[in-house]
Design a protein around this motif. Sequence first.
Motif, PDB file in Angstrom:
ATOM      1  N   ALA A   1     -34.566  90.219 -56.242  1.00 42.85           N
ATOM      2  CA  ALA A   1     -33.329  90.994 -56.325  1.00 42.85           C
ATOM      3  C   ALA A   1     -32.091  90.148 -56.056  1.00 42.85           C
ATOM      4  CB  ALA A   1     -33.375  92.160 -55.327  1.00 42.85           C
ATOM      5  N   TYR A   2     -32.283  88.915 -55.540  1.00 38.75           N
ATOM      6  CA  TYR A   2     -31.131  88.101 -55.165  1.00 38.75           C
ATOM      7  C   TYR A   2     -31.587  86.670 -54.952  1.00 38.75           C
ATOM      8  CZ  TYR A   2     -26.880  86.755 -52.560  1.00 38.75           C
ATOM      9  OH  TYR A   2     -25.727  86.139 -52.145  1.00 38.75           O
ATOM     10  N   GLY A   3     -30.685  85.728 -55.097  1.00 39.94           N
ATOM     11  CA  GLY A   3     -30.960  84.331 -54.800  1.00 39.94           C
ATOM     12  C   GLY A   3     -32.038  83.714 -55.673  1.00 39.94           C
ATOM     13  N   LEU A   4     -32.761  82.744 -55.107  1.00 38.33           N
ATOM     14  CA  LEU A   4     -33.823  82.069 -55.843  1.00 38.33           C
ATOM     15  C   LEU A   4     -34.928  83.038 -56.249  1.00 38.33           C
ATOM     16  CD1 LEU A   4     -34.233  78.787 -53.732  1.00 38.33           C
ATOM     17  CD2 LEU A   4     -33.072  79.040 -55.936  1.00 38.33           C
ATOM     18  N   GLU A   5     -35.158  84.061 -55.432  1.00 36.38           N
ATOM     19  CA  GLU A   5     -36.177  85.067 -55.757  1.00 36.38           C
ATOM     20  C   GLU A   5     -35.866  85.734 -57.088  1.00 36.38           C
ATOM     21  OE1 GLU A   5     -38.924  85.417 -54.297  1.00 36.38           O
ATOM     22  OE2 GLU A   5     -38.817  85.675 -52.128  1.00 36.38           O
ATOM     23  N   ALA A   6     -34.597  85.972 -57.363  1.00 35.21           N
ATOM     24  CA  ALA A   6     -34.198  86.607 -58.623  1.00 35.21           C
ATOM     25  C   ALA A   6     -34.110  85.580 -59.752  1.00 35.21           C
ATOM     26  CB  ALA A   6     -32.857  87.313 -58.457  1.00 35.21           C
ATOM     27  N   LEU A   7     -33.576  84.409 -59.449  1.00 38.55           N
ATOM     28  CA  LEU A   7     -33.388  83.379 -60.470  1.00 38.55           C
ATOM     29  C   LEU A   7     -34.710  82.928 -61.077  1.00 38.55           C
ATOM     30  CD1 LEU A   7     -31.410  81.444 -61.899  1.00 38.55           C
ATOM     31  CD2 LEU A   7     -31.764  79.834 -60.010  1.00 38.55           C
ATOM     32  N   TYR A   8     -35.734  82.774 -60.227  1.00 48.07           N
ATOM     33  CA  TYR A   8     -37.047  82.319 -60.697  1.00 48.07           C
ATOM     34  C   TYR A   8     -38.082  83.443 -60.675  1.00 48.07           C
ATOM     35  CZ  TYR A   8     -35.092  77.640 -60.236  1.00 48.07           C
ATOM     36  OH  TYR A   8     -34.312  76.525 -60.371  1.00 48.07           O
ATOM     37  N   ASN A   9     -37.625  84.672 -60.834  1.00 51.43           N
ATOM     38  CA  ASN A   9     -38.530  85.815 -60.716  1.00 51.43           C
ATOM     39  C   ASN A   9     -39.694  85.755 -61.708  1.00 51.43           C
ATOM     40  OD1 ASN A   9     -39.175  88.582 -59.646  1.00 51.43           O
ATOM     41  ND2 ASN A   9     -38.837  89.106 -61.780  1.00 51.43           N
ATOM     42  N   LEU A  10     -39.419  85.422 -62.955  1.00 45.51           N
ATOM     43  CA  LEU A  10     -40.483  85.383 -63.966  1.00 45.51           C
ATOM     44  C   LEU A  10     -41.553  84.345 -63.622  1.00 45.51           C
ATOM     45  CD1 LEU A  10     -38.431  85.744 -67.284  1.00 45.51           C
ATOM     46  CD2 LEU A  10     -39.774  87.485 -66.102  1.00 45.51           C
ATOM     47  N   ASP A  11     -41.143  83.251 -63.018  1.00 45.14           N
ATOM     48  CA  ASP A  11     -42.104  82.210 -62.640  1.00 45.14           C
ATOM     49  C   ASP A  11     -42.874  82.594 -61.377  1.00 45.14           C
ATOM     50  OD1 ASP A  11     -41.329  80.219 -64.674  1.00 45.14           O
ATOM     51  OD2 ASP A  11     -39.431  80.214 -63.606  1.00 45.14           O
TER      52      ASP A  11
END
Length: 312
Positions: free
Chosen positions: A199-209
Amino acid sequence: MQRILVLSGIFGVLTFGILFCKLWQLQVVQHEKLENKAITQQTREISSTANRGTIYDANGDILAISGSVQNVILSPRDVLATVKVDEKDEFGNARSETAIEAEKETKVQATYDLIADEMSEILGLDREDVMARLKKTKSAYEVLAEKVEDDVADQIRAFIDENDLEGCLYLTADSKRYYPYSTMASQVIGFVNKANEGAYGLEALYNLDLAGQDGKIITAKNASGTEMPSAYSSYTDAVDGYNVHTTIDATIQMYAEKTLEEGIQKFDVTNGGFCLVMDPDTGAVLAMASSPDYDLNDPNSIVASTQSAKLE
């Protein structure tokens, strides 16, 4: 005689026509609806949650990791189906429908009370809410609790086994995100929502991976809701997410955050601040501190603190 043959032929054609129309309706018009209904009645589908990838710092220290938890599911329809009443008395005589219905109603209520009492105690739920869910007799999927830890899940399993409630209550595997450093690099790492999506930060940026792909377990069940894996089963393995290795150095990050906090206090800064540490040779970000921060393990506290500030 000829008249009888003609009438027989007409009635035969009409009967065949009616049967054909009915078969057409069942096998063609309502095929998909009836097929889905049969699948729902005869099988149980349980999701197998994929493990979300781990986020590491530059030295291999864990910044975010997922642990196994369980969701507690109630099936009111199966609770009702498991309650059985003898249609004959001890002497083998048929009992009246009134007596059968009365006994069934008593047994159903006793089962409802048992489940409501135990679930409200173990899960800390409102008893009336559990009872209201139990009375949704057409439902086969009522989520009582999400992401419960292993100690609570063990209590639920013991209760199911002791009271022969398999199929009425069951657990589905899930995962919960843990952040060992709590508030450190909170603005950078980010957090996941209830659906385990970034939902935010690296967790969101690389969510698909990071997310991976959930699996599926489908098993057959009988009329009372008891699973029969030997009769039919289908498994689709979950695919775990990829790990993400960052250039953030946890040690440098802590010093950066400490320096930022000291600077804010020293110069009486009211709107927070920002600190960035980079490797001059490669441009790699070694630390990225922002103020104010928040607890990654409880991101909802952001809303609470904001509301409190507005009230003050």
